[in-house]
Scaffold this motif. Structure first.
Motif, PDB file in Angstrom:
ATOM      1  N   THR A 156       0.833  -1.205   0.000  1.00 40.76           N
ATOM      2  CA  THR A 156       0.000   0.000   0.000  1.00 40.76           C
ATOM      3  C   THR A 156       0.864   1.251   0.000  1.00 40.76           C
ATOM      4  N   LEU A 157       0.570   2.144  -0.918  1.00 38.45           N
ATOM      5  CA  LEU A 157       1.290   3.400  -1.055  1.00 38.45           C
ATOM      6  C   LEU A 157       0.314   4.561  -0.964  1.00 38.45           C
ATOM      7  N   LEU A 158       0.737   5.652  -0.316  1.00 43.44           N
ATOM      8  CA  LEU A 158      -0.065   6.860  -0.200  1.00 43.44           C
ATOM      9  C   LEU A 158       0.834   8.053  -0.516  1.00 43.44           C
ATOM     10  N   GLY A 159       0.326   8.974  -1.327  1.00 39.67           N
ATOM     11  CA  GLY A 159       1.129  10.133  -1.699  1.00 39.67           C
ATOM     12  C   GLY A 159       0.310  11.402  -1.719  1.00 39.67           C
ATOM     13  N   VAL A 160       0.960  12.512  -1.423  1.00 40.46           N
ATOM     14  CA  VAL A 160       0.334  13.820  -1.514  1.00 40.46           C
ATOM     15  C   VAL A 160       1.345  14.772  -2.138  1.00 40.46           C
ATOM     16  N   SER A 161       0.892  15.641  -3.025  1.00 42.15           N
ATOM     17  CA  SER A 161       1.803  16.585  -3.678  1.00 42.15           C
ATOM     18  C   SER A 161       1.054  17.868  -4.017  1.00 42.15           C
ATOM     19  N   GLY A 162       1.814  18.929  -4.166  1.00 41.55           N
ATOM     20  CA  GLY A 162       1.248  20.220  -4.532  1.00 41.55           C
ATOM     21  C   GLY A 162       2.199  20.975  -5.442  1.00 41.55           C
ATOM     22  N   THR A 163       1.660  21.770  -6.332  1.00 42.78           N
ATOM     23  CA  THR A 163       2.478  22.598  -7.223  1.00 42.78           C
ATOM     24  C   THR A 163       1.965  24.028  -7.196  1.00 42.78           C
ATOM     25  N   VAL A 164       2.874  24.960  -7.410  1.00 44.12           N
ATOM     26  CA  VAL A 164       2.540  26.377  -7.490  1.00 44.12           C
ATOM     27  C   VAL A 164       3.285  26.969  -8.677  1.00 44.12           C
ATOM     28  N   LEU A 165       2.590  27.754  -9.468  1.00 44.93           N
ATOM     29  CA  LEU A 165       3.211  28.530 -10.540  1.00 44.93           C
ATOM     30  C   LEU A 165       2.585  29.919 -10.516  1.00 44.93           C
ATOM     31  N   HIS A 166       3.373  30.905 -10.097  1.00 40.17           N
ATOM     32  CA  HIS A 166       2.886  32.276  -9.977  1.00 40.17           C
ATOM     33  C   HIS A 166       3.741  33.150 -10.885  1.00 40.17           C
ATOM     34  N   SER A 167       3.108  33.749 -11.874  1.00 46.02           N
ATOM     35  CA  SER A 167       3.844  34.589 -12.816  1.00 46.02           C
ATOM     36  C   SER A 167       3.240  35.986 -12.876  1.00 46.02           C
ATOM     37  N   PHE A 168       4.114  36.936 -13.170  1.00 48.70           N
ATOM     38  CA  PHE A 168       3.688  38.326 -13.330  1.00 48.70           C
ATOM     39  C   PHE A 168       4.347  38.859 -14.594  1.00 48.70           C
ATOM     40  N   THR A 169       3.528  39.388 -15.495  1.00 47.59           N
ATOM     41  CA  THR A 169       4.028  39.862 -16.786  1.00 47.59           C
ATOM     42  C   THR A 169       3.646  41.316 -16.990  1.00 47.59           C
ATOM     43  N   GLU A 170       4.638  42.117 -17.350  1.00 45.33           N
ATOM     44  CA  GLU A 170       4.413  43.479 -17.813  1.00 45.33           C
ATOM     45  C   GLU A 170       4.688  43.498 -19.310  1.00 45.33           C
ATOM     46  N   ALA A 171       3.716  43.955 -20.086  1.00 46.69           N
ATOM     47  CA  ALA A 171       3.860  43.982 -21.541  1.00 46.69           C
ATOM     48  C   ALA A 171       3.391  45.324 -22.075  1.00 46.69           C
TER      49      ALA A 171
END
Length: 799
Positions: free
Chosen positions: A316-331
Motif C-alpha cells: 500500500t502506497l499513499l502520496g500527496v503533492s502540490g504545485t505552485v506557478l505564480h507569474s507576473f508579466t508586464e507587456a
C-alpha cells in the motif's frame, strides 16, 4: 481470444519452483523470475522471489519452458530448456553474478538516458538530460519536440493536427491557445523531467484530445538518503533571460519527501505585422491597412513542487503533492496603423500603446493511493486520485490612441479583467488479472470545472470617463464530465490485443449578462482498440483505432474581450460545439527501433481559429474560434534512431501529411487541401574529457489549417556540456534558433476580408548554465510492479 473458455484454463497445471541466491552466498529478495515458452521466449508468468529467495510459477503441464531471472546489480540468468511434468519441477539452485557497474542495494548513476525513447504508443523526451533545456521554458521544449509545431496564435499541433490535451504530472491543464502558451512560457524547463507525446491513448485516458496527449512530467528525485541540486543560468538574445532553481529530497525505506523551486526573470520582444484587405460593403468602401506592432515584455515567475510518498505496507502506497506557478508579466505594445482607400491614398493614420499588467497565480493539490492485493506482478490492484487546481488571472490593460488622420480626439480604453478557473477531479481505477494471460482494467472519473470571469472597460474621451457596457460584464461557465471505462488486454503467442470502451457524460452551462443562459447535456461513447503482432525477431505490425473528442475550453466560449491593439481583439464564441474524430493508424516496426506508420482521421465540426471584421462595424477585427464541417487527415510518419558511430547518435522523425477542410464562414465556402511535411533531427555527440554536444533542427513546410495558409519555418539549435567535479556538476552552453528562421507567417482569405501576418520574437538566445548535485549519488533499488502481460505487450509490438 481474450475471452477463452474457462475449460481451457482448467486444464492440468503444474508448478516450477526454485531459489535465487548470490554467487557469493545469501538469498536474493525481489528478483524478477519469468517463465517463458521455449518455442518463442514469450512470457507465460512473472513473479518475485521472497525473502528466502524462493519462487513458484504455475503453468500448464507437459510443456517446454525457459526461466529467466533479473535483478538490479546482477547479470541476467537464463536456464536451459526443460520439460515441465504434470507433477511439477524444482529447478537447481540459481546463482546470480554481480555486474561490474552496480551492487545489489544501490545503483551508482553513471550514464544518462537517451534524449528520445519510443515506448509503445508514445515518444518520451528526457528533457532533464538535454543541454538545450538550460535556460529554456516548457514552451520552448515543446517547440523543439519531434512533430510538434505552433501557429501564429500559439496553438500547439502534433503531427500537423490541433486538438491536444496537455497534462502535467497526470493532471489535466484546462487551458488552450495563448493562455496555455503563456502558462508553459512561465514554467522553466529546469522543472521538467520528461515529456511524452501520445498519439493514440487507450481508454484509461480522458477522451479529450483528438490529436493526442502531451504529458509533461515534473522532476521528482529518486535518490536514496538526503540529496539536492542547485542550478543557475543566464541567456541573452536581444534581452536577458535569467533562471535559477533548487531541489531537495529525503528518501528512506518507507518515505520520500521532496520539493523543488525555480525562479525565472525573462525579458523579450514580439514583432507582429499585418496587411489587411477589406471588401466593399453597403456601409463601407473598399479599403486596406498596414499595421506594425512591437511588444516588449518582462516575465517573472515562481514555480515550486512539494510532496510526500508513504509506504504504508508492502502493498500500500499513499502520496500527496502540490504545485505552485505564480507569474507576473508586464507587456507594452506600440502600434502604428495606416489605412488606404480604394485608390491607395492614405485615409487614416494613428498610433496606439497598450500597457498590460498580468498576474497569474496557479496552484494544484493531489492525493493518491495505490493498493496491491498480493505480492505478485500479476496481482490485482486499485488506485485512487483526488485533484484540485486553481488558475487565476488578473489583467489590467490601458489602450491609448492618438489619431493623426483624420484628426479625431485622442482616446483611452481601460480594462480590468478578473478570472478564476477551478478544476476538481476524483478518479478510481481497478485492475484484475484474468486467465490466458489477460487483464481487465476499469475505472470511474468525475471532473468539474468552474470559471468565473468579469471585465470592466472604461472609455476616456475629451476628459470624460464612461463605462462601456457593451463590452463589459460577467461571464460564468461550468463543465461537468462523468466518465467510466472498461478495457481488456491479453497476449496469445506473438499477438497482443487491447480493446476498451469509455463513456463520458458532459454537462455544460454558460451565463452571459443580458443573454439567455445556454446549457448542453450529452453522453458519448469512445471505443478504442489496438492489435500488435510480432512477425519475427525483426518485423512487427500494429494497428489502432479510436474515437475521441475536443470540447471547447472556457476561454474559447468566453465572449469577453482582450485587446491586442486599437485594430484587433480576441473574443470567445458561445456557439462553439465540441469536435469529434475517428482515428486509425497502422504501424510497422523494424528491428525494434525503425518505425513507419500510416494514419487517417476524420474530424466532424473541427474547431479552427479565424479572423473577421468585428460585428461592431468599422475596421475593427476579431480573432475567435468557429466550427467548420469536416476535416480529413492522412499522414505517413517515419522514425529512425541511428548510431552512425559509437560517439554519435541521431534521432530523426519525418511526417508527411495531407489535410482537407470543408465548411462555410462569412459567405466563403471552404474546400481546401494541401500536402505538407515536417522534419526533426537531434544529434548527440559523446566527446572526450567529459564533454558532450547536441545539434537539433526542425522544419515545417507550408501548410493549411482551415482558412489559414501558413508559410514554411524552422530552427536550428546547438549545445555543449562539460561534466565537472567528479560528475557532481555540469556546465552547459547553448544557442537556439541560430539562423533566426523560426518566424511564423500566414495568410487568411475570405470572401469579404483577407489578412497576411508575420510573427517574430526573441528566439535567438545564447545561454550559459551551471548545475551542481549534492548528496548520495546512488538510487535505491525499487520494487517494480508490472502486469504479467505488459512485457509481452511490448515484445509483441516490437518495442
Amino acid at each position: 481470444m481474450l475471452l477463452a473458455p474457462q475449460s481451457i484454463w482448467a486444464q492440468q497445471h503444474a508448478s516450477v519452483t526454485g531459489a535465487v541466491a548470490k554467487s557469493t552466498g545469501g538469498p536474493i529478495e525481489l528478483a524478477t523470475v519469468t517463465l517463458h515458452l521455449a518455442t518463442d521466449s514469450s512470457v507465460v508468468k512473472t513473479e518475485f522471489s521472497d525473502a528466502q529467495g524462493t519462487f513458484r510459477l504455475d503453468a500448464a503441464g507437459s510443456g517446454t519452458y525457459l526461466v529467466s531471472v533479473a535483478q538490479v546489480g546482477f547479470n541476467r540468468y537464463w536456464s536451459p530448456k526443460f520439460e515441465l511434468p504434470p507433477t511439477g519441477l524444482t529447478l537447481p539452485g540459481i546463482q546470480l553474478v554481480p555486474s561490474q557497474a552496480t551492487t545489489l542495494k544501490d545503483v551508482v548513476v553513471t550514464a544518462r538516458k537517451p534524449l528520445f525513447e519510443h515506448k509503445g504508443d508514445r515518444i518520451v523526451i528526457n528533457v532533464a538530460d538535454s543541454p538545450l533545456s538550460s535556460g529554456a521554458t516548457a514552451l520552448d521544449v515543446l517547440g523543439r519536440a519531434p512533430a510538434v509545431t505552433m501557429d501564429v496564435s500559439e496553438n500547439i499541433s502534433l503531427r500537423g493536427r490541433q486538438g491536444l490535451l496537455v497534462v502535467i504530472d497526470g493532471k489535466r491543464t484546462p487551458l488552450t491557445g495563448r493562455e496555455l502558451a503563456d502558462f508553459l512560457r512561465a514554467l522553466p524547463a529546469e522543472q521538467l523531467q520528461s515529456v511524452e507525446l501520445i498519439t493514440n491513448p487507450p481508454a484509461q485516458y480522458d477522451a479529450q484530445g483528438g490529436a493526442g496527449i502531451i504529458a509533461i512530467n515534473l522532476k521528482k528525485d529518486q535518490r536514496h538518503g538526503t540529496n539536492g541540486s542547485v542550478n543557475m543560468g543566464y541567456g541573452r538574445g536581444v534581452y536577458g533571460k535569467f533562471t535559477s532553481g533548487l531541489a531537495l529530497n529525503h528518501r528512506s525505506k518507507k518515505t520520500n519527501v521532496y520539493g523543488n523551486y525555480a525562479y525565472a526573470d525573462r525579458r523579450g520582444f514580439v514583432l507582429q505585422d499585418f496587411a489587411r484587405q477589406y471588401s466593399a460593403t453597403s456601409q463601407l468602401p473598399l479599403a486596406s491597412s498596414v499595421i506594425a506592432n512591437e511588444q516588449r515584455s518582462h516575465l517573472r515567475s515562481h514555480s515550486a513542487k512539494a510532496g510526500l510518498d508513504l509506504t504504508l505496507t508492502e502493498r500500500t502506497l499513499l502520496g500527496v503533492s502540490g504545485t505552485v506557478l505564480h507569474s507576473f508579466t508586464e507587456a507594452n505594445t506600440d502600434n502604428k496603423t495606416l489605412f488606404y482607400n480604394e485608390v491607395r491614398e492614405v485615409s487614416g493614420r494613428y498610433s496606439s500603446r497598450v500597457e498590460q499588467d498580468i498576474n497569474r497565480p496557479n496552484g494544484t493539490l493531489n492525493l493518491n493511493f495505490r493498493h496491491s492485493f498480493a505480492d505478485s506482478a500479476n496481482a490485482k490492484f486499485i488506485t485512487a486520485d483526488a485533484d484540485f487546481g486553481r488558475y487565476d488571472i488578473t489583467r489590467q490593460q490601458e489602450l491609448r490612441t492618438v489619431f493623426e488622420v483624420p484628426a479625431f480626439p485622442n482616446s483611452t480604453l481601460t480594462g480590468d479583467q478578473q478570472s478564476s478557473l477551478v478544476i476538481q477531479a476524483l478518479k478510481a481505477d481497478f485492475s484484475q488479472p484474468l486467465p490466458q494471460r489477460a487483464r481487465l482494467d476499469m475505472g470511474l472519473k468525475v471532473t468539474r470545472i468552474v470559471s468565473d470571469n468579469n471585465v470592466e472597460f472604461t472609455r476616456l474621451v475629451n476628459g470624460t470617463s464612461m463605462r462601456d457596457g457593451a463590452i463589459s460584464g460577467p461571464f460564468w461557465y461550468e463543465e461537468n464530465v462523468n466518465a467510466a471505462y472498461i478495457s481488456m488486454r491479453g497476449v496469445r503467442a506473438k499477438t497482443a490485443l487491447q480493446a476498451g470502451l469509455r463513456a463520458e457524460q458532459t454537462n455544460t452551462r454558460a451565463d452571459v449578462e443580458g443573454a439567455v443562459p445556454f446549457r448542453r447535456n450529452y453522453m458519448q461513447l469512445f471505443p478504442s482498440a489496438s492489435l500488435q503482432r510480432a512477425l519475427n525477431e525483426r518485423h512487427a505490425l500494429g494497428a489502432t483505432v479510436a474515437r475521441r473528442i475536443d470540447r471547447p475550453s472556457y476561454a474559447q466560449v468566453n465572449p469577453l474581450r482582450s485587446y491586442f491593439d486599437i485594430t484587433s481583439y480576441r473574443s470567445g464564441n458561445p456557439n462553439l460545439v465540441a469536435q469529434t474524430s475517428y482515428n486509425v493508424e497502422l504501424t510497422h516496426t523494424y528491428r525494434q527501433k525503425f518505425i513507419t506508420s500510416l494514419a487517417y482521421a476524420q474530424t466532424d465540426q473541427p474547431i479552427v481559429n479565424v479572423v473577421q471584421p468585428s460585428p461592431d462595424g468599422g475596421r475593427l477585427v476579431v480573432n475567435r474560434d468557429v466550427n467548420l464541417s469536416t476535416q480529413h487527415y492522412y499522414a505517413l510518419s517515419l522514425t529512425a534512431p541511428l548510431e552512425p558511430t559509437k560517439w554519435w547518435t541521431l534521432y530523426s522523425n519525418a511526417v508527411f501529411y495531407y489535410s482537407r477542410f470543408q465548411g462555410e464562414l462569412a459567405e466563403t465556402k471552404l474546400d481546401r487541401s494541401r500536402p505538407a511535411f515536417l522534419f526533426s533531427a537531434n544529434n548527440n555527440f559523446s566527446l572526450p574529457r567529459g564533454w558532450s554536444a547536441e545539434l537539433n533542427g526542425n522544419f515545417q513546410s507550408r501548410e493549411i489549417w482551415g482558412f489559414e495558409d501558413a508559410r514554411a519555418r524552422g530552427q536550428v539549435g546547438a549545445s555543449l556540456q562539460k561534466s565537472l567535479w567528479n560528475k557532481q556538476g555540469s556546465f552547459r552552453l547553448n544557442v537556439t534558433d541560430i539562423f533566426y528562421t523560426n518566424i511564423i507567417g500566414s495568410t487568411s482569405d475570405y470572401a469579404n476580408f483577407s489578412e497576411t501576418s508575420r510573427f517574430a520574437q526573441d528566439s535567438r538566445v545564447v545561454t550559459a548554465a551551471l548545475t551542481y548535485r549534492f548528496g548520495n549519488s546512488k538510487v535505491a533499488a525499487t520494487r517494480k510492479r508490472t502486469v504479467g502481460a505488459d512485457d509481452e505487450l511490448r515484445r509483441a509490438g516490437g518495442q
